[in-house]
Scaffold this active site. Structure first.
Site, short mmCIF file in Angstrom:
data_model
loop_
_atom_site.label_atom_id
_atom_site.label_comp_id
_atom_site.label_asym_id
_atom_site.label_seq_id
_atom_site.Cartn_x
_atom_site.Cartn_y
_atom_site.Cartn_z
N LYS A 12 0.84 -1.21 0.00
CA LYS A 12 0.00 0.00 0.00
C LYS A 12 0.87 1.25 0.00
O LYS A 12 0.61 2.20 -0.75
CB LYS A 12 -0.87 0.04 1.26
CG LYS A 12 -1.98 -0.97 1.35
CD LYS A 12 -2.74 -0.68 2.65
CE LYS A 12 -3.81 -1.68 2.97
NZ LYS A 12 -4.49 -1.39 4.25
N ASP A 70 -8.36 0.92 4.76
CA ASP A 70 -8.76 -0.46 5.02
C ASP A 70 -9.33 -0.99 3.72
O ASP A 70 -10.19 -0.34 3.10
CB ASP A 70 -9.76 -0.59 6.16
CG ASP A 70 -9.77 -2.02 6.69
OD1 ASP A 70 -8.70 -2.48 7.15
OD2 ASP A 70 -10.81 -2.69 6.62
N SER A 71 -8.83 -2.12 3.30
CA SER A 71 -9.18 -2.59 1.97
C SER A 71 -9.20 -4.10 1.95
O SER A 71 -8.76 -4.75 2.90
CB SER A 71 -8.16 -2.05 0.95
OG SER A 71 -6.85 -2.28 1.41
N PHE A 158 0.97 -6.79 -4.91
CA PHE A 158 1.05 -7.47 -3.61
C PHE A 158 -0.28 -8.16 -3.35
O PHE A 158 -1.21 -8.06 -4.17
CB PHE A 158 1.39 -6.46 -2.50
CG PHE A 158 0.30 -5.45 -2.22
CD1 PHE A 158 0.16 -4.32 -3.01
CD2 PHE A 158 -0.60 -5.63 -1.17
CE1 PHE A 158 -0.86 -3.40 -2.77
CE2 PHE A 158 -1.61 -4.71 -0.92
CZ PHE A 158 -1.74 -3.59 -1.73
N HIS A 186 -9.09 0.15 -6.87
CA HIS A 186 -9.91 0.62 -5.75
C HIS A 186 -9.18 1.70 -4.96
O HIS A 186 -9.75 2.71 -4.59
CB HIS A 186 -10.25 -0.59 -4.86
CG HIS A 186 -9.05 -1.42 -4.47
ND1 HIS A 186 -8.10 -1.84 -5.37
CD2 HIS A 186 -8.62 -1.88 -3.25
CE1 HIS A 186 -7.16 -2.52 -4.74
NE2 HIS A 186 -7.46 -2.57 -3.45
N ARG A 187 -7.87 1.49 -4.72
CA ARG A 187 -7.10 2.44 -3.91
C ARG A 187 -6.89 3.76 -4.66
O ARG A 187 -7.02 4.84 -4.09
CB ARG A 187 -5.74 1.80 -3.52
CG ARG A 187 -4.88 2.67 -2.62
CD ARG A 187 -3.78 1.86 -1.95
NE ARG A 187 -4.34 0.78 -1.15
CZ ARG A 187 -4.41 -0.49 -1.56
NH1 ARG A 187 -3.87 -0.85 -2.71
NH2 ARG A 187 -4.99 -1.39 -0.80
P1 ITT Z 1 -2.58 -1.76 7.42
O1 ITT Z 1 -3.81 -2.09 8.23
O2 ITT Z 1 -1.37 -1.46 8.27
O3 ITT Z 1 -2.81 -0.71 6.36
P2 ITT Z 1 -2.98 -4.44 6.30
O4 ITT Z 1 -2.27 -5.25 5.25
O5 ITT Z 1 -3.28 -5.14 7.62
O6 ITT Z 1 -2.12 -3.09 6.58
P3 ITT Z 1 -5.79 -4.24 5.73
O7 ITT Z 1 -6.22 -4.67 7.08
O8 ITT Z 1 -6.50 -3.11 5.04
O9 ITT Z 1 -4.25 -3.84 5.68
O10 ITT Z 1 -5.84 -5.54 4.78
C1 ITT Z 1 -5.81 -5.40 3.42
C2 ITT Z 1 -5.51 -6.74 2.77
O11 ITT Z 1 -6.33 -6.85 1.58
C3 ITT Z 1 -4.07 -6.79 2.30
O12 ITT Z 1 -3.23 -7.37 3.26
C4 ITT Z 1 -4.18 -7.62 1.02
O13 ITT Z 1 -4.18 -8.98 1.36
C5 ITT Z 1 -5.56 -7.25 0.49
N1 ITT Z 1 -5.47 -6.12 -0.46
C6 ITT Z 1 -5.88 -4.83 -0.26
N2 ITT Z 1 -5.61 -4.08 -1.33
C7 ITT Z 1 -5.00 -4.88 -2.22
C8 ITT Z 1 -4.46 -4.69 -3.50
O14 ITT Z 1 -4.44 -3.50 -4.08
N3 ITT Z 1 -3.94 -5.74 -4.12
C9 ITT Z 1 -3.93 -6.95 -3.55
N4 ITT Z 1 -4.39 -7.23 -2.34
C10 ITT Z 1 -4.93 -6.21 -1.66
#
Ligand code: ITT
Length: 205
Positions: A12, A70-71, A158, A186-187
């Site tokens: 991210k 959050d994604s 990723f 989306h981001r």
């Molecule tokens: P932070 O909370 O510190 O930002 P995190 O990885 O724990 O980091 P999230 O709780 O938002 O973040 O989880 C998002 C997950 O969704 C991430 O670990 C990926 O597995 C998936 N994800 C989100 N955006 C993505 C993308 O653009 N491409 C691929 N996978 C994505």
């Protein structure tokens, strides 16, 4: 304008900092994030989790604008899973000791759960919240539609990117150049919507 990105996810962070080149903002990682206790992400929605992260992390840098993402991935035939559990999907299924990185294990669990037949439509969702001094000032969301492949393709990106196909391009997010992923993702969509709102916000109060 300077914004702090509160994320521990290097994928991210790479995308946000790359986007700074295209937007009229500077994006810095929140300093010393690793030493700050992570807020528990227990909200039932992406936006709920984005808000609680933005609120908590903005208290670390008084007076500064801090945003959190959050994604995750929502797969139709799995009733929206992994959803808000996207980051922890493999761990939830008892795949803690499996092979490879966390991303590899999440992708393996997803492929195991996908039925051989039936629709493979899926959506990435991103919720962003921008906060200052513990108060949420702005919210934005973005989504992108795609399909889950039967096997990973591509080396960029990723998370679930190697399994997420954009049918119109016949390329996965892991096969697209980062700038093109940012245009479609989306981001990228959520972030552009956040910046549009930010440009109309009176920040003096
Ligand atoms: P932070 O909370 O510190 O930002 P995190 O990885 O724990 O980091 P999230 O709780 O938002 O973040 O989880 C998002 C997950 O969704 C991430 O670990 C990926 O597995 C998936 N994800 C989100 N955006 C993505 C993308 O653009 N491409 C691929 N996978 C994505």
């Amino acid at each position: 304008m300077l914004l702090y990105a509160a994320t521990s996810n290097p994928g991210k962070l790479r995308e946000f900092t790359l986007s700074a080149a295209q937007q009229n903002v500077q994006i810095h990682a929140l300093p010393n994030l690793a030493s700050i206790p992570e807020p528990v992400e227990n909200a039932p929605t992406f936006m709920g989790n984005a808000e609680l992260k933005a609120r908590a992390y903005s208290l670390i840098l008084p007076g500064e604008l801090v945003f959190a993402d959050d994604s995750g991935l929502s797969v139709d035939i799995l009733d929206g899973r992994p959803g808000v559990r996207s980051a922890r999907f493999a761990d939830d299924g008892g795949y803690e000791i499996g092979h490879g990185s966390k991303d590899d294990r999440n992708n393996s669990r997803l492929l195991m759960l996908m039925p051989d037949n039936g629709p493979r439509t899926a959506h990435f969702i991103c919720a962003l919240a921008l906060a200052r001094d513990g108060q949420v000032l702005l919210r934005a969301t973005g989504t992108v539609d795609g399909e889950i492949l039967h096997a990973p393709r591509g080396a960029d990106g990723f998370g679930y990117d190697p399994l997420f196909l954009i049918p119109a391009l016949n390329l996965t997010f892991a096969e697209l150049p980062p700038e093109q992923k940012w245009q479609l993702s989306h981001r990228g969509r959520a972030f552009r919507a956040l910046l549009t709102q930010l440009s109309t916000l009176n920040l003096s109060s």
